[in-house]
Design an enzyme around this catalytic site. Structure first.
Site, PDB file in Angstrom:
ATOM      1  N   GLU A  71      50.404 -80.572  66.424  1.00 15.54           N
ATOM      2  CA  GLU A  71      51.580 -81.440  66.454  1.00 15.54           C
ATOM      3  C   GLU A  71      51.776 -82.074  65.081  1.00 15.54           C
ATOM      4  O   GLU A  71      52.891 -82.180  64.590  1.00 15.54           O
ATOM      5  CB  GLU A  71      51.358 -82.519  67.528  1.00 15.54           C
ATOM      6  N   GLY A 111      53.164 -84.740  78.770  1.00 16.52           N
ATOM      7  CA  GLY A 111      52.736 -85.897  79.558  1.00 16.52           C
ATOM      8  C   GLY A 111      51.343 -86.341  79.174  1.00 16.52           C
ATOM      9  O   GLY A 111      50.383 -86.129  79.927  1.00 16.52           O
TER      10      GLY A 111
HETATM   11  C1  LIG Z   1      60.001 -91.852  70.316  1.00 18.02           C
HETATM   12  C2  LIG Z   1      58.654 -91.508  70.884  1.00 18.02           C
HETATM   13  C3  LIG Z   1      58.478 -90.317  71.556  1.00 18.02           C
HETATM   14  C4  LIG Z   1      57.257 -90.009  72.147  1.00 18.02           C
HETATM   15  N1  LIG Z   1      57.146 -88.862  72.881  1.00 18.02           N
HETATM   16  C5  LIG Z   1      56.020 -88.635  73.589  1.00 18.02           C
HETATM   17  C6  LIG Z   1      55.940 -87.536  74.493  1.00 18.02           C
HETATM   18  O1  LIG Z   1      56.885 -86.745  74.640  1.00 18.02           O
HETATM   19  N2  LIG Z   1      54.812 -87.391  75.223  1.00 18.02           N
HETATM   20  C7  LIG Z   1      53.739 -88.223  75.088  1.00 18.02           C
HETATM   21  O2  LIG Z   1      52.731 -88.005  75.752  1.00 18.02           O
HETATM   22  N3  LIG Z   1      53.781 -89.274  74.244  1.00 18.02           N
HETATM   23  C8  LIG Z   1      54.894 -89.511  73.502  1.00 18.02           C
HETATM   24  N4  LIG Z   1      54.966 -90.593  72.658  1.00 18.02           N
HETATM   25  C9  LIG Z   1      53.841 -91.536  72.639  1.00 18.02           C
HETATM   26  C10 LIG Z   1      53.137 -91.647  71.319  1.00 18.02           C
HETATM   27  O3  LIG Z   1      52.237 -90.593  71.140  1.00 18.02           O
HETATM   28  C11 LIG Z   1      52.447 -93.036  71.307  1.00 18.02           C
HETATM   29  O4  LIG Z   1      53.489 -93.988  71.235  1.00 18.02           O
HETATM   30  C12 LIG Z   1      51.518 -93.205  70.154  1.00 18.02           C
HETATM   31  O5  LIG Z   1      50.375 -92.423  70.325  1.00 18.02           O
HETATM   32  C13 LIG Z   1      51.114 -94.681  69.955  1.00 18.02           C
HETATM   33  O6  LIG Z   1      50.613 -95.214  71.141  1.00 18.02           O
HETATM   34  P1  LIG Z   1      51.177 -96.582  71.769  1.00 18.02           P
HETATM   35  O7  LIG Z   1      52.674 -96.504  71.749  1.00 18.02           O
HETATM   36  O8  LIG Z   1      50.472 -96.802  73.060  1.00 18.02           O
HETATM   37  O9  LIG Z   1      50.790 -97.710  70.752  1.00 18.02           O
HETATM   38  P2  LIG Z   1      49.384 -98.462  70.666  1.00 18.02           P
HETATM   39  O10 LIG Z   1      48.287 -97.467  70.680  1.00 18.02           O
HETATM   40  O11 LIG Z   1      49.373 -99.566  71.664  1.00 18.02           O
HETATM   41  O12 LIG Z   1      49.491 -99.067  69.222  1.00 18.02           O
HETATM   42  C14 LIG Z   1      50.263-100.233  68.883  1.00 18.02           C
HETATM   43  C15 LIG Z   1      50.063-100.505  67.389  1.00 18.02           C
HETATM   44  O13 LIG Z   1      48.683-100.745  67.114  1.00 18.02           O
HETATM   45  C16 LIG Z   1      48.209 -99.808  66.147  1.00 18.02           C
HETATM   46  N5  LIG Z   1      46.846 -99.414  66.470  1.00 18.02           N
HETATM   47  C17 LIG Z   1      46.383 -98.974  67.667  1.00 18.02           C
HETATM   48  N6  LIG Z   1      45.074 -98.677  67.592  1.00 18.02           N
HETATM   49  C18 LIG Z   1      44.707 -98.919  66.311  1.00 18.02           C
HETATM   50  C19 LIG Z   1      43.492 -98.790  65.596  1.00 18.02           C
HETATM   51  N7  LIG Z   1      42.387 -98.329  66.173  1.00 18.02           N
HETATM   52  N8  LIG Z   1      43.498 -99.138  64.285  1.00 18.02           N
HETATM   53  C20 LIG Z   1      44.613 -99.577  63.662  1.00 18.02           C
HETATM   54  N9  LIG Z   1      45.793 -99.732  64.283  1.00 18.02           N
HETATM   55  C21 LIG Z   1      45.828 -99.407  65.584  1.00 18.02           C
HETATM   56  C22 LIG Z   1      49.134 -98.631  66.232  1.00 18.02           C
HETATM   57  O14 LIG Z   1      49.156 -97.875  65.064  1.00 18.02           O
HETATM   58  C23 LIG Z   1      50.463 -99.313  66.501  1.00 18.02           C
HETATM   59  O15 LIG Z   1      51.038 -99.783  65.308  1.00 18.02           O
HETATM   60  C24 LIG Z   1      56.173 -90.911  72.026  1.00 18.02           C
HETATM   61  C25 LIG Z   1      56.334 -92.120  71.315  1.00 18.02           C
HETATM   62  C26 LIG Z   1      57.567 -92.421  70.758  1.00 18.02           C
HETATM   63  C27 LIG Z   1      57.722 -93.734  70.040  1.00 18.02           C
END
Ligand SMILES: Cc1cc2nc3c(=O)[nH]c(=O)nc-3n(C[C@H](O)[C@H](O)[C@H](O)COP(=O)(O)OP(=O)(O)OC[C@H]3O[C@@H](n4cnc5c(N)ncnc54)[C@H](O)[C@@H]3O)c2cc1C
Length: 383
Positions: free
Chosen positions: A244, A127
């Site tokens: 991880e 989480g």
């Molecule tokens: C299938 C799946 C399973 C997951 N399982 C878990 C889980 O079990 N537990 C958990 O806690 N989380 C989980 N996650 C969450 C995952 O860690 C996040 O999706 C990930 O860290 C990206 O964050 P976000 O989705 O908020 O995207 P955002 O951070 O909003 O990013 C959106 C886009 O912008 C880009 N971006 C963002 N910031 C920057 C920057 N500074 N420079 C350049 N590009 C940038 C990103 O690379 C991405 O392409 C899961 C995600 C997926 C898709």
């Protein structure tokens, strides 16, 4: 670089191969190899078989079930497991919360949780992420406020993988809103049956149910469930996320899928364009494997080498490229994901497009590949 294994390591490889191909249920391994979905019971059974033989958490400290193997042995263990189609021990347990508890938790907490974590008697969920706190994880808003002996937790987590199976969830929560955002975060362990905690499914692009939202509405958590020091959650999270990334380059699995693609391609594997594509992928996988060995060999005190970001980046790119090859080999039949047993199409072809679509996630979770590129630029290339 010497690529051949010593006689001793070769013997170790044979032992692992024999165990994985004879002791783990054939049905489970076939499910993995054919790209079908495992049930919770199959995942638990497989991990318990491994744990019974001391093969579930060899990288943990020996007093908690670790094996004190060499880095190469650990690599061989992992590769043979993936090659045999044995589900790797649940990452949330084996690679994430287990090492964290072994490093940061009190003795009492270790005794309470580590044996059950290794044996998958507890299914852990992660989480961390929230809406608006994914890449920018330190912005998380879920709060934990002290009330007597308890914490009272309110907020929302998202993308919680397999949260529908979770018994406990390790969470990052804001325990001090008045300091720099990284300095006010703690880690809490929360029993997912606690009143006020709700798990809601999110449907994925392949039609599967793999991720969830988790809501906390005045969830009372015993004070003793805090991991490590108050407000040390950011340090713990960095430790966990580095681990991880190390586990996230599935070289053995990708090699197995590529070998299967070759055999399913039949005569087409010899066509020049396909042959060249396969050869490129094989070479890239070999390079990745050598990088994986280098990362493992350079990790000290449980702290992963920054090149683990390279593994995450290239590992997921190659995983996706091989899934794309499978779609191309299946041709138009790959679109028939809903085909049932009465279809004349070969069964493997139905799985290729859903798998391809599902694997788009790999470059997002565990820290998106854009973020990995930034880590590589900063910490490895010094840009
Ligand atoms: C299938 C799946 C399973 C997951 N399982 C878990 C889980 O079990 N537990 C958990 O806690 N989380 C989980 N996650 C969450 C995952 O860690 C996040 O999706 C990930 O860290 C990206 O964050 P976000 O989705 O908020 O995207 P955002 O951070 O909003 O990013 C959106 C886009 O912008 C880009 N971006 C963002 N910031 C920057 C920057 N500074 N420079 C350049 N590009 C940038 C990103 O690379 C991405 O392409 C899961 C995600 C997926 C898709």
């Amino acid at each position: 670089m010497q690529l051949a294994l010593s006689a001793e390591d070769q013997k170790f490889r044979e032992e692992m191969r024999t165990f994985f191909t004879t002791e783990v249920s054939e049905d489970i391994r076939r499910t993995v190899i054919e790209g079908r979905e495992l049930t919770k019971e199959q995942i638990v059974e497989s991990q318990q078989t491994l744990n019974g033989a001391g093969l579930a958490v060899p990288h943990w400290p020996t007093e908690w079930g670790g094996r004190d193997w060499s880095d190469l042995q650990r690599h061989i263990w992992n590769e043979e497991m993936q090659r045999a189609g044995v589900p790797t021990p649940l990452a949330f347990n084996a690679s994430m919360i287990g090492p964290v508890l072994a490093q940061f938790a009190s003795q009492e907490m270790k005794e309470r949780f580590l044996p059950r974590t290794a044996n998958l008697d507890i299914w852990w969920s992660q989480g961390f992420s929230e809406p608006d706190a994914g890449s920018d994880l330190a912005s998380l808003r879920t709060t934990a406020v002290r009330d007597g002996d308890d914490w009272v937790v309110n907020g929302q987590k998202t993308w919680t993988t397999l949260g529908q199976y979770g018994d406990w969830i390790f969470t990052l929560v804001r325990t001090d809103p008045d300091v720099k955002k990284q300095a006010g975060i703690s880690m809490l362990l929360i029993d997912m049956t606690t009143p006020g905690l709700t798990v809601r499914p999110i449907e994925l692009i392949d039609g599967g149910h793999e991720v969830n939202e988790v809501w906390f509405d005045d969830v009372r958590v015993p004070g003793e469930n805090l991991v490590g020091e108050l407000n040390s959650g950011w340090t713990i999270a960095k430790f966990l996320l580095g681990n991880e990334r190390v586990g996230v380059a599935p070289v053995g699995t990708t090699k197995r899928v590529l070998a299967r693609a070759k055999s399913l391609a039949g005569d087409r594997a010899a066509e020049p364009l396909t042959a060249a594509r396969i050869a490129d992928l094989e070479n890239d996988l070999l390079a990745l494997e050598l990088t994986a060995l280098r990362v493992v060999a350079n990790s000290t005190d449980g702290e992963p080498h920054p090149a683990s970001s390279v593994l995450k980046l290239r590992g997921t790119e190659l995983q996706q490229a091989v899934s794309e090859l499978m779609v191309d080999l299946a041709g138009p039949a790959s679109i028939a994901s809903g085909a049932d047993g009465s279809s004349a199409l070969e069964e493997w072809t139905h799985h290729t497009t859903p798998t391809y679509l599902n694997l788009r996630k790999a470059s997002i979770y565990g820290g998106s590949n854009e973020i990995q590129r930034q880590i590589i630029a900063r910490t490895i290339l010094g840009l």
